[in-house]
Design a protein around this motif. Structure first.
Motif, short mmCIF file in Angstrom:
data_model
loop_
_atom_site.label_atom_id
_atom_site.label_comp_id
_atom_site.label_asym_id
_atom_site.label_seq_id
_atom_site.Cartn_x
_atom_site.Cartn_y
_atom_site.Cartn_z
N THR A 102 0.82 -1.22 0.00
CA THR A 102 0.00 0.00 0.00
C THR A 102 0.85 1.26 0.00
O THR A 102 0.35 2.35 -0.30
N GLN A 103 2.14 1.12 0.32
CA GLN A 103 3.05 2.27 0.32
C GLN A 103 3.83 2.40 -0.99
O GLN A 103 4.64 3.31 -1.14
N VAL A 104 3.61 1.46 -1.91
CA VAL A 104 4.33 1.47 -3.18
C VAL A 104 3.69 2.48 -4.13
O VAL A 104 2.52 2.36 -4.49
N GLY A 105 4.46 3.47 -4.53
CA GLY A 105 3.94 4.50 -5.42
C GLY A 105 4.42 4.39 -6.86
O GLY A 105 3.98 5.14 -7.72
N VAL A 106 5.34 3.44 -7.13
CA VAL A 106 5.87 3.29 -8.49
C VAL A 106 4.98 2.34 -9.29
O VAL A 106 4.27 1.50 -8.72
N PRO A 107 4.98 2.44 -10.63
CA PRO A 107 4.22 1.49 -11.45
C PRO A 107 4.63 0.05 -11.14
O PRO A 107 5.82 -0.25 -11.00
N THR A 108 3.64 -0.81 -11.01
CA THR A 108 3.88 -2.19 -10.58
C THR A 108 3.17 -3.16 -11.51
O THR A 108 1.99 -3.00 -11.81
N LEU A 109 3.91 -4.19 -11.93
CA LEU A 109 3.36 -5.26 -12.76
C LEU A 109 3.41 -6.57 -11.97
O LEU A 109 4.48 -6.96 -11.50
N VAL A 110 2.26 -7.22 -11.81
CA VAL A 110 2.19 -8.49 -11.09
C VAL A 110 1.96 -9.59 -12.12
O VAL A 110 0.95 -9.60 -12.83
N VAL A 111 2.90 -10.53 -12.21
CA VAL A 111 2.90 -11.56 -13.25
C VAL A 111 2.78 -12.94 -12.63
O VAL A 111 3.40 -13.22 -11.59
N ARG A 112 2.02 -13.80 -13.26
CA ARG A 112 1.97 -15.21 -12.85
C ARG A 112 2.01 -16.10 -14.08
O ARG A 112 1.59 -15.71 -15.17
N GLY A 113 2.58 -17.30 -13.89
CA GLY A 113 2.48 -18.30 -14.93
C GLY A 113 1.08 -18.89 -14.91
O GLY A 113 0.49 -19.06 -13.83
N ALA A 114 0.54 -19.20 -16.07
CA ALA A 114 -0.83 -19.72 -16.14
C ALA A 114 -1.00 -21.02 -15.38
O ALA A 114 -2.11 -21.38 -14.97
N LYS A 115 0.11 -21.76 -15.18
CA LYS A 115 0.05 -23.04 -14.48
C LYS A 115 0.56 -22.95 -13.04
O LYS A 115 0.79 -23.98 -12.39
N ASP A 116 0.72 -21.75 -12.54
CA ASP A 116 1.23 -21.54 -11.19
C ASP A 116 0.20 -22.01 -10.17
O ASP A 116 -0.93 -21.52 -10.14
N THR A 117 0.59 -22.96 -9.31
CA THR A 117 -0.31 -23.46 -8.27
C THR A 117 -0.15 -22.70 -6.96
O THR A 117 -0.88 -22.96 -6.01
N ILE A 118 0.80 -21.76 -6.91
CA ILE A 118 1.09 -21.04 -5.68
C ILE A 118 0.45 -19.66 -5.68
O ILE A 118 -0.23 -19.26 -4.72
N ALA A 119 0.67 -18.90 -6.74
CA ALA A 119 0.10 -17.56 -6.86
C ALA A 119 -1.11 -17.62 -7.79
O ALA A 119 -0.96 -17.73 -9.00
N SER A 120 -2.29 -17.56 -7.22
CA SER A 120 -3.51 -17.66 -8.02
C SER A 120 -3.79 -16.35 -8.75
O SER A 120 -3.24 -15.29 -8.42
N GLU A 121 -4.68 -16.42 -9.73
CA GLU A 121 -5.06 -15.22 -10.47
C GLU A 121 -5.73 -14.21 -9.54
O GLU A 121 -5.47 -13.00 -9.62
N ALA A 122 -6.59 -14.70 -8.65
CA ALA A 122 -7.28 -13.80 -7.71
C ALA A 122 -6.28 -13.09 -6.80
O ALA A 122 -6.43 -11.90 -6.49
#
Length: 224
Positions: A160-180
């Motif tokens: 919430t303190q990050v003010g720079v542009p941020t890109l959050v990427v996941r692999g489509a088959k990632d079982t750890i970081a879900s799309e939600a």
């Protein structure tokens, strides 16, 4: 600057680093204090905030100005803490497969990690196994405890303190970081967006370095 995940080293970032460097970027790939080849740099495994401060100090010695910060898995927690505490060092943030999900048990997340292993290249598993052996089980366990504590609240607070542009990427088959989960994190920062890498798992930067490099390069050219 590329920041590795729990108990690992920067070695699994080499395919992405080479791809970015081939297009003229200067790429820094550290091993966090206490991990793998840097295991002797500290007597005790630092928590997430101390690791971020150490990384910020290292960055100041090597980089003349702000960098694009790219992190994977638990390294995303270190990256978020670094940007929150040292905002002048980073001009863009890329989170690849951010972990750990709060309120999820250790057993559940361990199961997700095991499931993800079946979607990763065997060469990555060999690199990871060697790094885990170098780091050692006690240091790994200590790092995991720090990461779980940070993931329970501080990680999202830092975002919430990050003010720079941020890109959050996941692999489509990632079982750890879900799309939600990735969409939730993108909404926490001031200027966030998401992307997905087809046919890749948790370490998309290793299995699909060209695709991830293109995402980073395109993102770096965007106007905030």
């Amino acid at each position: 600057m590329l920041v590795h995940g729990l108990g690992l080293s920067g070695r699994y970032f080499v395919p992405l680093a080479r791809r970015l460097a081939a297009n003229g970027a200067t790429v820094l790939v550290p091993d966090l204090p206490g991990n793998a080849r840097s295991r002797t740099t500290t007597r005790r495994m630092p928590d997430v905030v101390r690791a971020a401060d150490a990384l910020a100090h290292w960055h100041r010695q090597l980089a003349p100005g702000p960098s694009t910060l790219v992190a994977n898995s638990v390294g995303c927690q270190v990256a978020a803490a670094l940007v929150a505490r040292h905002p002048n060092l980073v001009n863009r943030l890329v989170l690849l497969g951010p972990a750990l999900t709060p309120r999820a048990s250790v057993w559940r997340q361990s199961g997700q990690l095991l499931a993800d292993a079946f979607g990763e290249p065997p060469s990555l598993l060999a690199v990871a196994a060697a790094d885990y052996l170098l780091t050692g089980p006690l240091r790994f366990a200590t790092s995991l405890r720090h990461a779980l504590r940070d993931g329970a609240g501080a990680f999202e607070d830092h975002l919430t303190q990050v003010g720079v542009p941020t890109l959050v990427v996941r692999g489509a088959k990632d079982t750890i970081a879900s799309e939600a989960w990735t969409r939730r994190l993108a909404r926490l920062v001031a200027d966030g967006r998401t992307a997905e890498v087809p046919d890749a798992a948790h370490a998309a930067h290793y299995s699909a370095p060209d695709a991830v490099a293109r995402l980073i390069e395109t993102f770096a050219k965007e106007t905030p």
